[in-house]
Design an enzyme around this catalytic site. Structure first.
Site, short mmCIF file in Angstrom:
data_model
loop_
_atom_site.label_atom_id
_atom_site.label_comp_id
_atom_site.label_asym_id
_atom_site.label_seq_id
_atom_site.Cartn_x
_atom_site.Cartn_y
_atom_site.Cartn_z
N CYS A 30 -1.20 13.35 -18.97
CA CYS A 30 0.19 12.89 -19.06
C CYS A 30 0.51 11.96 -17.90
CB CYS A 30 1.09 14.12 -19.07
SG CYS A 30 2.73 13.89 -18.45
N GLU A 31 1.13 10.82 -18.20
CA GLU A 31 1.44 9.87 -17.13
C GLU A 31 2.62 10.31 -16.27
OE1 GLU A 31 4.42 6.60 -19.17
OE2 GLU A 31 2.27 6.25 -19.30
N HIS A 32 3.36 11.33 -16.71
CA HIS A 32 4.51 11.78 -15.94
C HIS A 32 4.13 12.79 -14.86
CE1 HIS A 32 6.74 10.74 -19.86
NE2 HIS A 32 6.78 9.71 -19.04
N HIS A 33 3.18 13.70 -15.17
CA HIS A 33 2.80 14.74 -14.21
C HIS A 33 1.30 14.76 -13.91
CE1 HIS A 33 6.53 16.20 -16.25
NE2 HIS A 33 6.88 16.41 -15.00
N GLN A 44 1.86 10.61 -25.50
CA GLN A 44 1.25 10.77 -26.82
C GLN A 44 1.74 9.69 -27.78
OE1 GLN A 44 1.16 14.78 -28.38
NE2 GLN A 44 1.09 14.05 -30.48
N HIS A 96 0.49 19.86 -24.59
CA HIS A 96 0.72 19.24 -23.29
C HIS A 96 0.84 20.31 -22.22
CE1 HIS A 96 1.88 15.11 -24.86
NE2 HIS A 96 1.75 15.84 -25.95
N CYS A 109 1.93 19.96 -19.35
CA CYS A 109 3.17 19.84 -18.59
C CYS A 109 4.25 20.73 -19.19
CB CYS A 109 3.64 18.39 -18.52
SG CYS A 109 3.91 17.61 -20.12
#
Length: 217
Positions: A106-109, A147, A175, A177
């Site tokens: 995941c690019e956020h976490h 995704q 995910h 996250c």
């Protein structure tokens, strides 16, 4: 039963930027030593002693792992599709590759995503080697992702390279996250789809794709 969140993505303008992930030029990248120092900084930040025996080689191992897990930035998905084949004996029906397992981040976490991709297309005189489709999934998975964007990227690459009568991509993924942090809902699954050409405009072709995927799930 898994909790499933269904979100359909159809290459709308909002995803145009997300589907263009041009890797950074090599000269823009920090050195390996810089990367290992960054790992040491994070270890110290969480309260660890980077000098203890179990962590002395961790920065090197983490950088090696990142090189492998994020190798997709150094690969061109269109080149990975390679040659196409025109000797198809008039075949023009759905080609479907189901249950392509992948892992991404995941690019956020920057925590893992685990899932399966189902990819179909309607040939227009040319077909792809089946292993090439799985390779394209891997290339995009080996980058920081959402995704939704990954689903659109796979469809767009096949659509622009092969020029079929339609492409359909469905991804089902869990995910970490959501499972490891935040709301901590383990087993929750997200489903995304991207449809182009006849799969987007023809309800019967959409239904055939979804039925073929679900029949063997």
């Amino acid at each position: 039963m898994d909790a499933i969140a269904d979100r359909e993505t159809k290459l709308d303008p909002a995803l145009e930027a997300a589907t263009d992930l041009t890797p950074a030029a090599p000269h823009d990248r920090p050195s390996r030593a810089d990367a290992e120092d960054a790992v040491r900084t994070l270890l110290r930040w969480i309260g660890e002693d980077t000098g203890r025996e179990g962590l002395r080689d961790t920065p090197r191992r983490v950088v090696d792992a990142y090189r492998e897990m994020f190798g997709g930035y150094d690969l061109d998905p269109e080149e990975a599709l390679g040659r196409t084949f025109e000797e198809v004996s008039g075949y023009d029906d759905i080609v479907l590759l189901r249950d392509i397992e992948f892992s991404s981040h995941c690019e956020h976490h920057m925590v893992p995503i685990f899932g399966k991709a189902h990819v179909a297309y309607l040939p227009d005189q040319r077909v792809l080697g089946l292993s090439k489709i799985a390779r394209v999934v891997d290339i995009f998975a080996q980058r920081l992702q959402t995704q939704e964007a990954m689903t659109a990227q796979i469809a767009r690459t096949i659509d622009e390279t092969l020029r079929p009568r339609g492409v359909a991509v469905m991804i089902e993924a869990e995910h970490m996250c959501m499972s490891m942090r935040g709301i901590r809902k383990q087993g929750s699954t997200t489903t995304t789809t991207t449809l182009t050409g006849l799969f987007r405009s023809d309800a019967a072709e959409q239904t055939r794709f979804f039925n073929l995927v679900q029949r063997h799930s």
